[in-house]
Structures are given as C-alpha cells and as structure tokens.
Design an enzyme around this catalytic site. Structure first.
Site, PDB file in Angstrom:
ATOM      1  N   TYR A 163     -29.697 -15.482   9.199  1.00  0.00           N
ATOM      2  CA  TYR A 163     -29.468 -16.484   9.876  1.00  0.00           C
ATOM      3  C   TYR A 163     -30.315 -16.496  11.237  1.00  0.00           C
ATOM      4  CZ  TYR A 163     -26.906 -20.277  12.482  1.00  0.00           C
ATOM      5  OH  TYR A 163     -26.674 -21.384  13.348  1.00  0.00           O
ATOM      6  N   ARG A 170     -36.801 -21.494  13.439  1.00  0.00           N
ATOM      7  CA  ARG A 170     -36.748 -22.864  13.765  1.00  0.00           C
ATOM      8  C   ARG A 170     -37.040 -23.070  15.505  1.00  0.00           C
ATOM      9  NH1 ARG A 170     -30.722 -25.128  12.869  1.00  0.00           N
ATOM     10  NH2 ARG A 170     -30.258 -23.340  13.921  1.00  0.00           N
ATOM     11  N   TYR A 224     -25.791 -20.225  23.503  1.00  0.00           N
ATOM     12  CA  TYR A 224     -25.116 -19.086  23.062  1.00  0.00           C
ATOM     13  C   TYR A 224     -25.725 -18.023  23.908  1.00  0.00           C
ATOM     14  CZ  TYR A 224     -22.180 -20.867  19.333  1.00  0.00           C
ATOM     15  OH  TYR A 224     -21.208 -21.811  18.521  1.00  0.00           O
ATOM     16  N   ARG A 237     -23.620 -30.657  18.701  1.00  0.00           N
ATOM     17  CA  ARG A 237     -22.438 -30.599  17.914  1.00  0.00           C
ATOM     18  C   ARG A 237     -22.341 -32.072  17.043  1.00  0.00           C
ATOM     19  NH1 ARG A 237     -21.252 -25.445  17.560  1.00  0.00           N
ATOM     20  NH2 ARG A 237     -21.069 -24.308  19.895  1.00  0.00           N
ATOM     21  N   GLU A 344     -16.494 -24.432   6.836  1.00  0.00           N
ATOM     22  CA  GLU A 344     -17.229 -25.024   7.958  1.00  0.00           C
ATOM     23  C   GLU A 344     -17.173 -26.463   7.115  1.00  0.00           C
ATOM     24  OE1 GLU A 344     -22.083 -25.544   8.711  1.00  0.00           O
ATOM     25  OE2 GLU A 344     -20.981 -23.523   9.136  1.00  0.00           O
TER      26      GLU A 344
END
Length: 354
Positions: A163, A170, A224, A237, A344
């Site tokens: 990830y 990305r 983060y 979000r 999730e």
C-alpha cells in the site's frame, strides 16, 4: 455518431446507478443501450468467462461478492460512446467518463528487494499517468471517484508495504500533473487488497468539478504523519458534485480511524459502528457545503469490504441496526489498507435510480 456530434447536441445530464442480477444485465446486452457508462462485475462463475476487453463498458472487479450475484450499472441521460487509450477502456458522454485500467505487476527475473522503483509503485504511477493524460485529452479534467484494487495490499516487498509503494506511485503522478496544488481537486477514493496479480483502477471523471470533503473527526489522509509511509495517501474523504441540479455524493472507503489512529482493534462490531460515525460526519459536511439537508445515512448505497468471512454476519447485524434494512448494500471480501482494520465501507448518494 461521432463524439464531436454528441458534445454539441447533448445538453443536461444525470448520473444513474442501478443494481441488477449480473446474468440479467448481461443477457439483456445492457451495453448496447446508448446511455450506459459501464457495468461493474464482481468475481463469480458468470463473470469468469467474460473478457473485460470485449467491451469497454465491462469493469471487472477482482473481488468476490457475497449474497446474490449483483452488478452495478452506471449510466447517464446523455448518449454514450466507447473508447480506449493505451491500457484504458472507457465509455463517455458529453459530461462524464467511466473507465478502467488493468496493469500486470511484473518483476525482473532476478527479483530482489533492491529493485527500484518497486513494481507496484511503477504500475501505480503508470496507471495514473495514463488516466491523467486521457482526461487532459478528453476535456473531462476532473477526477471524481476512484476505486483501486491492489495485490496483497498488506504484504511487504522491496522493503516496503505494498500500500505504501502504491501511495508513492500514485502521488508521483498527481505531482507530475500538477494535481496537488489545490486540495479541493483531490478525488474521493478507495484502495483495498486482492489476490489478483494485477493492479486494477476504476475511475469516474467529468467536465464538472466536485467539491472535496473532509471529515472533522479525522486528519486528512494527504496530511498523515510519516509513520504511515514516505508518501501520504492521495484522496479526500468524500466528494460532492452539483451536476445539472443533481447533488451526487461520493464517500471514500471509510474505516475505524479517528484523527489518524485505528480504533477498536480486534472488535469488528465496534469498527463497523465507528465507520458509520465517520460516514455520518462526511454526510454532515456535504450537507453543510450544499446549504441543504440533502443526504442521510438511509439515502445512500453502500459497498462493504470485510477482511474475514467469519466477521460478515456481525457486520451485517450492525449495519442492519444502524441503517435502514432497505438500503442497498453490497458485501465483498478484501484486505484493508491497514492490517488491523477488519472492515471498510464506502457510499454513494444522490444518484438517480432507474
């Protein structure tokens, strides 16, 4: 009909999302309908024999669905035409594009941890590079919603979790295409793990820009701290889209995270409850941005990703208690971006159901 003709003759548009048995949708040859942007299929005996390249409108998702074999049908009120760009297959109208790219994760024969950059990082960068180039060429500049499916998302190779490798690739493409200069343009997204050997990315884009939404209960993912990897995840979000008076809401994959910390480790019921609290907070933010009470928990559709099959009944019990049972919810088994997360949930609201 040429795309240029469509661009000049179509006016208003509506985004639609319907659910149907996969066999029924495919037997009716839904993709011949001029208003269908795409059909999202999940792994099943039926979809196993279907090649996504046979039609640009089939978006194959490398996850198994639990319950009946249902597919998602995304459409619009405008005429739609198919197209392809390098590895991307898509269908588009004058206003919207729904597309998919699949890239094989391959390593050199002498596979070792010293490969730089790692294959998943390279594939993520290439996938988003192609997507951004397509959007630039098509005039559908705004990336609205993205679904990312990564092989073994929690596994570590080349010294880094998959990830986190994906996040580097990305973000590199976002930076290269000058798409991080304005946080309000960061799209809603989900990223879950699969057992496939491919990176698969589905995306919805358009001419109209959505408003990026954040959750006051959480630190924005793109902020983060470094403990979550060299590059932060690049997604908002949620996203709120005012599309010809249609108020669409896209809520990203949402889990039991407050601030940036994972809560309720080992307790899937509590994680489900916390996920819904976070979704409710994003709904409140969308309604604040809209200036109207447009969305509620019971007016959204949900896709639930669960890690362990043994937890499924617990998750369903909690959601049936927290959300109206009539609400459409799809359940798929997947690994979640943090190894301690068991569930999730993502959601879509405000789309027209036909």
């Amino acid at each position: 009909m040429r795309l240029d003709d469509i661009m000049t003759t179509d006016t208003g548009t509506r985004l639609t999302l319907t659910y149907a048995p996969a066999a029924e949708a495919l037997n009716n040859d839904a993709l011949r309908t001029e208003n269908i942007l795409g059909i999202v299929l999940f792994d099943s005996p039926l979809s196993a024999g279907i090649d996504a390249d046979q039609s640009s409108g089939i978006l194959k998702t490398p996850l198994s669905i639990y319950g009946s074999d249902v597919c998602e049908i995304w459409g619009t009120t405008q005429t739609v035409v198919p197209g392809h760009y390098l590895d991307i297959r898509y269908r588009r109208s004058a206003t919207l594009t729904l597309g998919s790219i699949t890239l094989a994760i391959t390593s050199p024969t002498d596979d070792g941890d010293n490969i730089s950059p790692p294959p998943i990082q390279s594939c993520a960068q290439e996938a988003y590079q192609q997507i951004f180039n397509l959007l630039q060429q098509s005039g559908h500049l705004h990336l609205l919603r993205v679904w990312n499916f990564l092989p073994d998302i929690n596994r570590s190779t080349h010294g880094l979790e998959h990830y986190r490798q994906f996040n580097i690739g990305r973000q590199s493409s976002f930076i290269a295409h000058n798409r991080l200069t304005e946080e309000s343009s960061i799209p809603a997204a989900s990223a879950v793990g699969t057992s496939s050997a491919n990176l698969v990315v589905h995306f919805l884009a358009g001419r109209h820009k959505s408003v990026a939404l954040e959750n006051p209960r959480q630190i924005s993912a793109y902020r983060y701290p470094k403990e979550y990897g060299p590059c932060s995840p690049t997604f908002s979000r949620g996203g709120w889209l005012n599309l010809d008076q249609q108020h669409a809401l896209f809520i990203s994959g949402t889990a039991s995270i407050v601030g940036h910390d994972t809560l309720h480790i080992g307790d899937v019921a509590a994680q489900t409850q916390e996920s819904i609290r976070n979704i409710s907070a994003v709904i409140d933010e969308a309604n604040r941005v809209a200036g109207h009470h447009l969305h509620t928990l019971n007016t959204l559709n949900y896709r639930v990703y669960f890690r362990n099959i043994a937890d499924l009944s617990i998750i369903q019990t909690e959601l049936n208690r927290l959300i109206a049972p009539a609400t459409k919810t799809l359940y798929t088994q997947a690994d979640i971006c943090r190894s301690e997360l068991l569930v999730e949930i993502e959601a879509t609201g405000g789309v027209v159901h036909l």
